[in-house]
Scaffold this motif. Sequence first.
Motif, PDB file in Angstrom:
ATOM      1  N   ALA A  85       0.836  -1.209   0.000  1.00  0.00           N
ATOM      2  CA  ALA A  85       0.000   0.000   0.000  1.00  0.00           C
ATOM      3  C   ALA A  85       0.869   1.257   0.000  1.00  0.00           C
ATOM      4  N   THR A  86       1.965   1.207   0.727  1.00  0.00           N
ATOM      5  CA  THR A  86       2.864   2.357   0.835  1.00  0.00           C
ATOM      6  C   THR A  86       3.539   2.641  -0.507  1.00  0.00           C
ATOM      7  N   LEU A  87       4.036   1.587  -1.135  1.00  0.00           N
ATOM      8  CA  LEU A  87       4.691   1.759  -2.438  1.00  0.00           C
ATOM      9  C   LEU A  87       3.696   2.272  -3.481  1.00  0.00           C
ATOM     10  N   MET A  88       2.502   1.682  -3.499  1.00  0.00           N
ATOM     11  CA  MET A  88       1.514   2.071  -4.506  1.00  0.00           C
ATOM     12  C   MET A  88       1.069   3.525  -4.325  1.00  0.00           C
TER      13      MET A  88
ATOM     14  N   LEU B 126      10.566   6.643  -9.469  1.00  0.00           N
ATOM     15  CA  LEU B 126       9.838   7.800  -9.997  1.00  0.00           C
ATOM     16  C   LEU B 126       8.357   7.655  -9.715  1.00  0.00           C
ATOM     17  N   ILE B 127       7.693   8.796  -9.567  1.00  0.00           N
ATOM     18  CA  ILE B 127       6.232   8.787  -9.510  1.00  0.00           C
ATOM     19  C   ILE B 127       5.717   9.862 -10.461  1.00  0.00           C
ATOM     20  N   ALA B 128       4.433   9.794 -10.772  1.00  0.00           N
ATOM     21  CA  ALA B 128       3.846  10.856 -11.591  1.00  0.00           C
ATOM     22  C   ALA B 128       2.404  11.099 -11.172  1.00  0.00           C
TER      23      ALA B 128
ATOM     24  N   ARG C 135       2.793   0.720 -11.008  1.00  0.00           N
ATOM     25  CA  ARG C 135       1.459   1.126 -11.428  1.00  0.00           C
ATOM     26  C   ARG C 135       1.585   2.205 -12.490  1.00  0.00           C
ATOM     27  N   ASN C 136       0.648   2.206 -13.427  1.00  0.00           N
ATOM     28  CA  ASN C 136       0.623   3.274 -14.428  1.00  0.00           C
ATOM     29  C   ASN C 136      -0.793   3.461 -14.937  1.00  0.00           C
TER      30      ASN C 136
ATOM     31  N   PHE D 156       1.356   6.930 -11.197  1.00  0.00           N
ATOM     32  CA  PHE D 156       2.472   6.148 -11.761  1.00  0.00           C
ATOM     33  C   PHE D 156       3.509   5.933 -10.671  1.00  0.00           C
ATOM     34  N   VAL D 157       3.962   4.702 -10.538  1.00  0.00           N
ATOM     35  CA  VAL D 157       5.022   4.392  -9.564  1.00  0.00           C
ATOM     36  C   VAL D 157       6.033   3.452 -10.206  1.00  0.00           C
TER      37      VAL D 157
END
Length: 438
Positions: A125-128, A404-406, A432-433, A423-424
């Motif tokens: 959950a934290t990463l997502m 990276l995240i977006a 995830r994207n 995005f992760v």
Amino acid sequence: MKRLVSIAAAALCLALTQAAAPAAADQAERVVVVKAGRLVDVVGARVLENQDIVIRNDRIVAVGPGAGASASAGAQVIDLSGATVLPGLIDSHVHLTSRADVHGLRRLTVSQPRAAIAGVANARATLMAGFTTVRNLGAPGFTDVALRDSINDGETVGPRMQVSGPTVSITGGHGDQNLLPPEYAETARGGGVANGPWAVRERVRENFKYGADLIKFTATGGVLSANTALDAQQFDIEEMRAIVQEAKLAGKRVATHAHGAAGIRAAIEAGVASVEHASFIDAEGIRLAVRNGTYLSMDVYVSDYILGEGERAGILPESLAKEREVGARQRENFTRALRAGAKIVFGTDAGVYPHGQNARQFAFMVRGGMTPMQAIRSATVSAADLMGWSDRVGAVSPGLYADLIAVTADPLADVRALETVGFVMKGGVVHRNEIPAR
Ligand code: ARG
């Protein structure tokens, strides 16, 4: 015979290398180009437009307009031209093996193996939610070490972790287990309890022996512990110095939990790297923090959860009463410390509140006086600096991990954009994207 076998083995080896050569080269050269419409340059505190981020395997190798042109022909392109890209976020204070719906007496029913398993879901959950790195500060039974190692082995999906193992605490302190009466003395002893300079050194050595990356100790009472006073200092300066020096011998850093002003001052004098909570920090404490470059990790969101949902989650009336004293004053002191130029890092205490909601704190930091850029920097460059990991995370720069995240909305206009990360990527792997390609 032996010689024959080794010759045969060598021949086989050669054959295998030759046959596998093209495939191995492909694997060694997994190249990805991320096309960022906007990129938050946290080092330069500015936003850059139309940047290519070139990634080879798990690292960033180049960043710039058109940087992707020189990338190999087989590079995968990820189109984030309609989004804002940032470095993966860092939360410098979480408890991944704790659950927000299990507080107070309920925590006594949770075994350490059960806590470790909860950590698997919490890590994901934290990463997502865009947090690709965390500091886990306090876990009984080294469940944090197990989780970190499982993530590093590729068995569990989660953020990069630095972990402290059990919190080092005085008898009856915030890191002890104070809910049970004395006939349960054996079971009721928190794993990191020690008293006196040599005893605390032994605890520190033990934590490192079993895999801790840093030390956490409690310098005052806390909100969620039974029978501790927020203002009361825990450990005297001699014990605090022993903890910090022992950690230093191992090349490691120390984080301290502290609400009360005296405990905060003593811990800073003893040389801790960060003060967690820092709720009642006074003018002298702020002065010392500025002078020593000590990071303040003030969890200015969590009060809303504790006072809103805490009772239902089992938080004891005593703790709710303490929170009513802490929450508002901590937020005022956040603003004071910020104005005085103290170094402030993003740390939420997630685990007290639900994992994955870490980013809710950004808006509270902005309300407390930070610009969105300052708040983002506190969760990237600053947190990486506190962890001693500036050479691997916290920015989008060549040589660092491709974390990276977006987001589609503009986080510099409204920092709450970070609450919905689309995005992760961690170490070059997309987790995830949902960003629509342009
Ligand atoms: N773990 C912390 C404690 O028990 C939580 C404090 C939360 N409250 C706050 N206003 N930051 O002391």
